[in-house]
Design a protein around this motif. Structure first.
Motif, PDB file in Angstrom:
ATOM      1  N   ARG A 220      38.144  33.823  47.588  1.00 11.53           N
ATOM      2  CA  ARG A 220      37.660  33.326  48.126  1.00 11.53           C
ATOM      3  C   ARG A 220      35.937  32.854  47.485  1.00 11.53           C
ATOM      4  O   ARG A 220      35.305  31.938  47.555  1.00 11.53           O
TER       5      ARG A 220
ATOM      6  N   ALA B  15      33.848  29.925  58.576  1.00 13.45           N
ATOM      7  CA  ALA B  15      34.270  29.836  57.089  1.00 13.45           C
ATOM      8  C   ALA B  15      33.622  29.942  56.552  1.00 13.45           C
ATOM      9  O   ALA B  15      33.112  29.892  54.655  1.00 13.45           O
TER      10      ALA B  15
ATOM     11  N   TRP C 122      32.989  31.229  52.357  1.00  9.89           N
ATOM     12  CA  TRP C 122      33.720  30.657  51.318  1.00  9.89           C
ATOM     13  C   TRP C 122      32.995  29.204  50.514  1.00  9.89           C
ATOM     14  O   TRP C 122      33.978  28.729  49.435  1.00  9.89           O
TER      15      TRP C 122
ATOM     16  N   ARG D  72      36.777  34.091  58.081  1.00 15.98           N
ATOM     17  CA  ARG D  72      38.030  33.748  57.846  1.00 15.98           C
ATOM     18  C   ARG D  72      38.271  34.486  56.556  1.00 15.98           C
ATOM     19  O   ARG D  72      38.609  33.352  55.016  1.00 15.98           O
ATOM     20  N   CYS D  73      37.150  35.336  56.086  1.00 19.80           N
ATOM     21  CA  CYS D  73      37.285  35.983  54.885  1.00 19.80           C
ATOM     22  C   CYS D  73      38.132  36.522  54.211  1.00 19.80           C
ATOM     23  O   CYS D  73      38.290  36.552  52.711  1.00 19.80           O
TER      24      CYS D  73
END
Length: 325
Positions: A65, A139, A143, A301-302
């Motif tokens: 990430r 996300a 991200w 969504r890490c």
């Protein structure tokens, strides 16, 4: 449906709660009952003790990430510095290979400020919404957002100082973010200016990386100071309306983090590292609705919880398809 609506409500500031009697599935009820037997209680304690002794912790998804954030922002820098026109603009509004891309939150403010629906913004917003819907809404925060990466490093410093007893976290109500979202939209409508963009650290950091630093970076430093010394993840958790907009976008996204109740030993390591820990209340004993469930839409969504869970009770998945990892 009721449980899904509760997950949405949590994104707007509602407190997490256990699954009620009418919401709990038979499969979840049986697993919970089994875990309460003396043998299983003793086994869980043994597993947790072993985990703490072994210090089992992966950084796989965190490293991927971080690389994603760096690469995405480097594309803007390289494109501008060498005039290759691969990506033009900044994260809040750009063109990628000629395709318009616009942050939904910024685009909505612009249209409210000018009292006009602009075709380029509509196209750019639709493109971005579809993209981040696929990968899971928030996300974007973990991200792509450059401020998020800085805030993550600030959080690591905050936690170090907290362990020393030198600082203490001061949480705010998560509903503050919803109020501020409405305030900034109203200000855009009434003043004709996108007021939020003047103080938005995402845009400030993105433009500073591309075009060079400005005095606005002092505001970013001030925010990071708050996060280090006063309130952990202050901007992302309690203020930033961008995360709320993307959370709505990705509420039913294909890419999810799946939770397997049967594998979970409820040691809480996932919640300790989570950037938005209220979404992982489901991992507490007695909270889950089903034997297999999906983390709520406020999830970034890490992947930190996936890295932290040695039992693999949390995994990335594409709904309807086998798990990714």
């Amino acid at each position: 449906m009721k449980w899904f609506l509760h997950k949405l409500a949590m994104m707007f500031g509602a407190a997490p709660r256990k699954a009620g009697p009418g919401e709990e599935t038979e499969a979840a009820r049986k697993i919970k009952a089994f875990k309460k037997t003396p043998e299983q209680v003793a086994l869980r304690k043994e597993i947790i003790a072993h985990e703490h002794e072994a210090l089992i912790h992966s950084h796989k998804w965190r490293n991927i990430r971080w690389a994603s954030v760096i690469v995405i922002n480097a594309l803007f820098i390289v494109s501008y510095s060498f005039d290759v026109q691969l990506v033009e603009g900044a994260l809040t509004a750009s063109r990628f290979l000629g395709f318009h891309m616009a942050d939904p939150n910024a685009a909505l403010q612009v249209m409210l400020a000018f009292k006009e629906v602009m075709l380029n913004l509509v196209i750019g917003t639709a493109t971005v919404v579809i993209l981040w819907w696929i990968v899971g809404g928030r996300a974007f925060c973990s991200w792509a957002c450059p401020y998020h990466l800085l805030a993550e490093w600030a959080e690591a410093l905050h936690l170090f100082l907290a362990r020393k007893g030198w600082v203490k976290d001061h949480p705010f109500h998560r509903g503050l973010r919803v109020v501020l979202w409405a305030v900034f939209m109203t200000l855009a409508l009434l003043t004709g200016y996108t007021v939020f963009e003047y103080i938005n650290p995402v845009g400030i950091v993105s433009r500073a990386l591309i075009y060079g630093p400005t005095v606005a970076l002092l505001w970013v430093a001030f925010l990071l100071g708050i996060e280090v010394f006063f309130s952990r993840r202050f901007w992302c958790r309690y203020v930033c309306p961008i995360g709320l907009t993307y959370g709505i976008t990705g509420a039913v996204a294909p890419v999810q983090i799946k939770y397997d109740l049967e594998k979970c030993v409820h040691e809480g390591e996932c919640r300790a590292v989570c950037l938005v820990p209220h979404v992982l209340e489901i991992t507490k004993m007695g909270y889950a609705q089903n034997d297999v469930d999906y983390i709520g839409p406020d999830c970034t969504r890490c992947g930190l919880c996936v890295d932290a869970c040695p039992q693999k009770a949390l995994t990335f998945t594409v709904r309807g398809i086998d798990k990714i990892v």
